[in-house]
Every structure is written in structure tokens, then in C-alpha cells.
Motif scaffolding. Sequence first.
Motif, PDB file in Angstrom:
ATOM      1  N   ALA A 124       0.828  -1.087  -0.175  1.00 39.64           N
ATOM      2  CA  ALA A 124       0.004   0.132   0.006  1.00 39.64           C
ATOM      3  C   ALA A 124       0.859   1.344  -0.152  1.00 39.64           C
ATOM      4  CB  ALA A 124      -0.841   0.017   1.289  1.00 39.64           C
ATOM      5  N   PHE A 125       0.396   2.246  -0.778  1.00 35.97           N
ATOM      6  CA  PHE A 125       1.022   3.564  -0.759  1.00 35.97           C
ATOM      7  C   PHE A 125       0.388   4.455   0.244  1.00 35.97           C
ATOM      8  CE2 PHE A 125       3.475   3.649  -5.341  1.00 35.97           C
ATOM      9  CZ  PHE A 125       4.321   2.754  -4.854  1.00 35.97           C
ATOM     10  N   LEU A 126       0.846   5.115   1.118  1.00 33.86           N
ATOM     11  CA  LEU A 126       0.300   6.162   1.859  1.00 33.86           C
ATOM     12  C   LEU A 126       0.692   7.516   1.599  1.00 33.86           C
ATOM     13  CD1 LEU A 126       0.614   4.166   5.175  1.00 33.86           C
ATOM     14  CD2 LEU A 126      -0.967   3.912   3.660  1.00 33.86           C
ATOM     15  N   PHE A 127      -0.041   8.303   1.789  1.00 29.86           N
ATOM     16  CA  PHE A 127      -0.058   9.784   1.437  1.00 29.86           C
ATOM     17  C   PHE A 127      -0.475  10.725   2.632  1.00 29.86           C
ATOM     18  CE2 PHE A 127      -0.643   7.456  -2.447  1.00 29.86           C
ATOM     19  CZ  PHE A 127       0.161   8.003  -3.439  1.00 29.86           C
ATOM     20  N   PRO A 128       0.589  11.413   3.092  1.00 30.44           N
ATOM     21  CA  PRO A 128       0.522  12.307   4.507  1.00 30.44           C
ATOM     22  C   PRO A 128      -0.269  13.575   4.117  1.00 30.44           C
ATOM     23  CG  PRO A 128       2.761  12.731   3.486  1.00 30.44           C
ATOM     24  CD  PRO A 128       2.034  11.489   2.755  1.00 30.44           C
ATOM     25  N   GLY A 129      -0.888  14.072   5.229  1.00 32.43           N
ATOM     26  CA  GLY A 129      -1.816  15.393   5.065  1.00 32.43           C
ATOM     27  C   GLY A 129      -1.023  16.564   5.830  1.00 32.43           C
ATOM     28  N   GLN A 130      -1.792  17.537   5.754  1.00 38.42           N
ATOM     29  CA  GLN A 130      -1.623  18.671   6.195  1.00 38.42           C
ATOM     30  C   GLN A 130      -0.920  18.488   7.977  1.00 38.42           C
ATOM     31  OE1 GLN A 130      -4.264  21.736   5.452  1.00 38.42           O
ATOM     32  NE2 GLN A 130      -2.863  23.409   6.392  1.00 38.42           N
ATOM     33  N   GLY A 131       0.036  18.980   8.255  1.00 37.90           N
ATOM     34  CA  GLY A 131       0.611  18.766   9.385  1.00 37.90           C
ATOM     35  C   GLY A 131       2.339  18.204   9.419  1.00 37.90           C
ATOM     36  N   SER A 132       2.369  17.378   8.247  1.00 36.95           N
ATOM     37  CA  SER A 132       3.597  16.564   7.763  1.00 36.95           C
ATOM     38  C   SER A 132       4.384  17.844   7.109  1.00 36.95           C
ATOM     39  CB  SER A 132       3.247  15.730   7.088  1.00 36.95           C
ATOM     40  OG  SER A 132       2.787  14.538   7.766  1.00 36.95           O
ATOM     41  N   GLN A 133       3.943  18.846   6.583  1.00 38.22           N
ATOM     42  CA  GLN A 133       4.749  19.799   5.818  1.00 38.22           C
ATOM     43  C   GLN A 133       5.999  20.300   6.541  1.00 38.22           C
ATOM     44  OE1 GLN A 133       1.691  20.757   6.771  1.00 38.22           O
ATOM     45  NE2 GLN A 133       1.968  22.684   8.037  1.00 38.22           N
ATOM     46  N   GLN A 134       7.141  20.581   5.939  1.00 39.78           N
ATOM     47  CA  GLN A 134       8.270  21.217   6.218  1.00 39.78           C
ATOM     48  C   GLN A 134       8.993  21.866   5.126  1.00 39.78           C
ATOM     49  OE1 GLN A 134      10.475  17.752   7.533  1.00 39.78           O
ATOM     50  NE2 GLN A 134      11.071  17.017   5.406  1.00 39.78           N
ATOM     51  N   PRO A 135       9.844  22.983   5.574  1.00 39.66           N
ATOM     52  CA  PRO A 135      10.294  23.691   4.488  1.00 39.66           C
ATOM     53  C   PRO A 135      11.340  23.141   3.608  1.00 39.66           C
ATOM     54  CG  PRO A 135      10.277  24.975   6.755  1.00 39.66           C
ATOM     55  CD  PRO A 135      10.030  23.344   6.893  1.00 39.66           C
ATOM     56  N   ASN A 136      11.327  23.337   2.340  1.00 44.58           N
ATOM     57  CA  ASN A 136      12.040  22.768   1.311  1.00 44.58           C
ATOM     58  C   ASN A 136      11.683  21.187   1.020  1.00 44.58           C
ATOM     59  OD1 ASN A 136      13.751  24.915   1.151  1.00 44.58           O
ATOM     60  ND2 ASN A 136      14.778  24.528   2.825  1.00 44.58           N
ATOM     61  N   MET A 137      10.600  20.876   1.370  1.00 43.82           N
ATOM     62  CA  MET A 137      10.172  19.534   1.056  1.00 43.82           C
ATOM     63  C   MET A 137      10.369  18.962  -0.347  1.00 43.82           C
ATOM     64  SD  MET A 137       6.132  19.611   2.168  1.00 43.82           S
ATOM     65  CE  MET A 137       4.961  20.704   1.630  1.00 43.82           C
ATOM     66  N   LEU A 138      10.069  19.902  -1.167  1.00 41.24           N
ATOM     67  CA  LEU A 138       9.984  19.677  -2.447  1.00 41.24           C
ATOM     68  C   LEU A 138      11.406  19.696  -3.195  1.00 41.24           C
ATOM     69  CD1 LEU A 138       6.878  21.895  -3.913  1.00 41.24           C
ATOM     70  CD2 LEU A 138       6.992  19.337  -3.696  1.00 41.24           C
ATOM     71  N   HIS A 139      12.102  20.586  -2.569  1.00 44.43           N
ATOM     72  CA  HIS A 139      13.649  20.631  -2.943  1.00 44.43           C
ATOM     73  C   HIS A 139      14.484  19.537  -2.516  1.00 44.43           C
ATOM     74  CE1 HIS A 139      12.734  24.787  -3.576  1.00 44.43           C
ATOM     75  NE2 HIS A 139      13.856  24.951  -4.198  1.00 44.43           N
ATOM     76  N   ASP A 140      13.933  18.771  -1.647  1.00 51.91           N
ATOM     77  CA  ASP A 140      14.514  17.475  -0.764  1.00 51.91           C
ATOM     78  C   ASP A 140      13.941  16.138  -1.280  1.00 51.91           C
ATOM     79  OD1 ASP A 140      16.075  19.347   0.651  1.00 51.91           O
ATOM     80  OD2 ASP A 140      14.771  19.259   2.463  1.00 51.91           O
ATOM     81  N   LEU A 141      13.339  16.141  -2.236  1.00 53.66           N
ATOM     82  CA  LEU A 141      12.710  15.172  -2.724  1.00 53.66           C
ATOM     83  C   LEU A 141      14.024  14.036  -3.632  1.00 53.66           C
ATOM     84  CD1 LEU A 141       9.445  16.155  -4.414  1.00 53.66           C
ATOM     85  CD2 LEU A 141       9.574  14.797  -2.214  1.00 53.66           C
ATOM     86  N   PRO A 142      13.722  12.703  -3.575  1.00 56.32           N
ATOM     87  CA  PRO A 142      14.840  12.067  -4.165  1.00 56.32           C
ATOM     88  C   PRO A 142      15.019  12.431  -5.541  1.00 56.32           C
ATOM     89  CG  PRO A 142      13.264  10.547  -2.964  1.00 56.32           C
ATOM     90  CD  PRO A 142      12.646  12.123  -2.918  1.00 56.32           C
ATOM     91  N   PRO A 143      16.241  12.603  -6.021  1.00 51.47           N
ATOM     92  CA  PRO A 143      16.599  12.972  -7.599  1.00 51.47           C
ATOM     93  C   PRO A 143      16.103  11.757  -8.298  1.00 51.47           C
ATOM     94  CG  PRO A 143      18.694  12.307  -6.405  1.00 51.47           C
ATOM     95  CD  PRO A 143      17.767  12.489  -5.431  1.00 51.47           C
ATOM     96  N   HIS A 144      15.227  12.099  -9.243  1.00 53.11           N
ATOM     97  CA  HIS A 144      14.644  10.982 -10.079  1.00 53.11           C
ATOM     98  C   HIS A 144      13.968  11.787 -11.355  1.00 53.11           C
ATOM     99  CE1 HIS A 144      12.133   7.704 -11.464  1.00 53.11           C
ATOM    100  NE2 HIS A 144      13.237   6.967 -10.950  1.00 53.11           N
ATOM    101  N   PRO A 145      14.020  11.049 -12.440  1.00 57.75           N
ATOM    102  CA  PRO A 145      13.316  11.679 -13.730  1.00 57.75           C
ATOM    103  C   PRO A 145      11.809  11.846 -13.450  1.00 57.75           C
ATOM    104  CG  PRO A 145      14.830  10.084 -14.411  1.00 57.75           C
ATOM    105  CD  PRO A 145      15.019  10.086 -12.877  1.00 57.75           C
ATOM    106  N   ALA A 146      11.111  10.928 -12.778  1.00 57.51           N
ATOM    107  CA  ALA A 146       9.677  10.955 -12.314  1.00 57.51           C
ATOM    108  C   ALA A 146       9.372  12.344 -11.516  1.00 57.51           C
ATOM    109  CB  ALA A 146       9.085   9.547 -11.877  1.00 57.51           C
ATOM    110  N   VAL A 147      10.232  12.659 -10.634  1.00 59.20           N
ATOM    111  CA  VAL A 147      10.149  13.675  -9.712  1.00 59.20           C
ATOM    112  C   VAL A 147      10.284  14.985 -10.649  1.00 59.20           C
ATOM    113  CG1 VAL A 147      11.358  14.687  -7.635  1.00 59.20           C
ATOM    114  CG2 VAL A 147      10.789  12.349  -7.452  1.00 59.20           C
ATOM    115  N   GLU A 148      11.305  14.960 -11.157  1.00 61.64           N
ATOM    116  CA  GLU A 148      11.461  16.316 -12.314  1.00 61.64           C
ATOM    117  C   GLU A 148      10.252  16.607 -12.906  1.00 61.64           C
ATOM    118  OE1 GLU A 148      15.145  16.012 -14.289  1.00 61.64           O
ATOM    119  OE2 GLU A 148      16.326  15.476 -12.373  1.00 61.64           O
TER     120      GLU A 148
END
Length: 312
Positions: free
Chosen positions: A4-28
Motif C-alpha cells: 500500500a502507498f500512503l500519502f500524508p496530510g497537512q501537518g507533515s509539511q516542512q520547509p524545502n520538502m519539494l527541494h529535498d525529494l529524491p533525485p529522479h526523472p519522474a520527480v522532475e
Amino acid sequence: MAIAFLFPGQGSQQPNMLHDLPPHPAVEKTLEEASEVLKEDILQWDSQEALQSTVAVQVSLFVAGVAVARALEQEGVLPDMVAGHSVGAFGAAVIAKSLTFREAVSLVKLRGELMERAYPNDYGMGVIVGMEERQLNRLVANCFTDENPIYLTNRNAPRQITVSGSVRGIEKLLMLARDEGASKAELLHVRVPSHCVLMKPISEKLRRAMETIPFQSPKVPYIANRTARPLRDGESIKEDLAFGVAYPVRWYESVCILAELGVQLLIEMPPKSVLTSLAQQVIPCRRSLSVEDNGMRAVCIVAKRIKETSGR
């Protein structure tokens, strides 16, 4: 053995969370696609300053979850079921192929705008750990006033429950909860009273906005926020996404249902590992991993081993 894939909700946010995503073509590619829909660079949305906005928080969480889920899929890790907590449900719907990513970006942005506009100040959410629901019901009844309404909302675990409403009312309730032995009672980083009756007008507007958007039957079961039941048709998922914001998230039951349906591995999308910790409490006999804590490579290795063990 199911994943199962789980997707978090509001309250889990943190600064730079998009910048810190794993480097991957699908992410880009996902970040680029989100920027195209928003008509501005999504990487401007995850700064500490930007995340003061409910809109930026919800869109960033949604995009982060879908980006990493797509990366996992490209690496050969496919979900058998999906579940998302609150706004995370939109990510779950996209990965289940019930809703397109582009349509979902616009809907999540609208959802955040409607919530922020309705409650710009003085409302929010709190969490209490270590108390039973019946105890909290009594405290809520003692604290509730028309001027400062508060409601029990998300059931995240048997002894972890959130409250929503007036910040002044929530603060009074949290103080009483601590006095009665709660191990944790604090305000959450959520600036709107999500998942209670105060959100009903938002749900109705969101549902109207969805009328012309096609929802498909999901490719894998989607676990509903409102009912904690697996949904297998697009119209039911549309209703859950529209009206879920005005109802408590039954997350504890959702995790139990995943286990009952045969899930052996739960993988949490970034950011953080809040849902992983909850799953480890609720179903310790199942394995739970967060991409943030364990990394893409380790998660992929574990997931593929589980599939090999099951002969798939």
C-alpha cells in the motif's frame, strides 16, 4: 503479498520538502507538470515563508506525494492499494488512476483557497495523545461555546485524536487534557479547522467544482477517509474527496482495513514519517517504511523482495 502507498496530510509539511525529494526523472517531470498547471514555479511554494499559506502547504504535500509515488512505479514498485490522510487522499486518487494529476493540482489549490478564505485567522487543529475518545468527548462538551466551537475530528489511533475549531477553545481543551493525564496535547501546524462541520460550505463548493471533472474507476482500491472502506468506482472517490474535509478522517480504521485486505508493506510518501509511526503502533505485525527515513533504494529493495516472496 500486497503493498500500500500512503500519502500524508497537512501537518507533515516542512520547509524545502519539494527541494529535498529524491533525485529522479519522474520527480522532475512531476514538478515541471505542476508548475505548468499553476503557471509558476512550484519550487517557490515550499519555503518557510510560503508554507504559512494553507494553499501552499496542501499543494506542496500533494505534489511531493505524487512525485515520489511515480518514481517508485518507474522503479517497478507498484501499489496494490492506496490511502491518503486528508489532502493526501488526492495523491492516492491520482496514483489509483481515478483522477488526472493536472485536474487534481487545480482541485487541491482550490480546496486550500476555499479553506484559507473561510478561516484566515483564529482557527486551527490540535492533537491529544494518551486519552480515550469518551474522555475527550466529555472535555469537548465542557469547553464548547458558540463563540469558540471545537470538535473531535480525526481518529488516527485509539489514543491519538485531533480536535478542530477555535484556537482559543482548543487551547483551553489542551490544558484540561494535560491536567487529566494526556501524554501529549498541543496545537498542530494547521491554520484551518479541518474535518468538522465548520468545513461543510467548503465541501459543497468543492463538489460543485468537481461536477465537470471525470473520475475513473481506480486501478487499485482506494481507502476512503470518511468511511475507511475500499472504494472501487470513480463517483464514490469524487464524493470522498469533496466531502472528506467536513468529516473526521478514520485513519485508524483505514490502516486496520489495509491489514485485513492482506497488505504486508506500507510505504509512506514524503515528507516525514507520521503515517509510518501510526501504522507501526496500530499494526506492528506489518512492515511500514517511509521514503524520507529509509530512502528510495532501500524501499525499492524491500518492496521487490516482498513481491518475489509472494511469487509475483
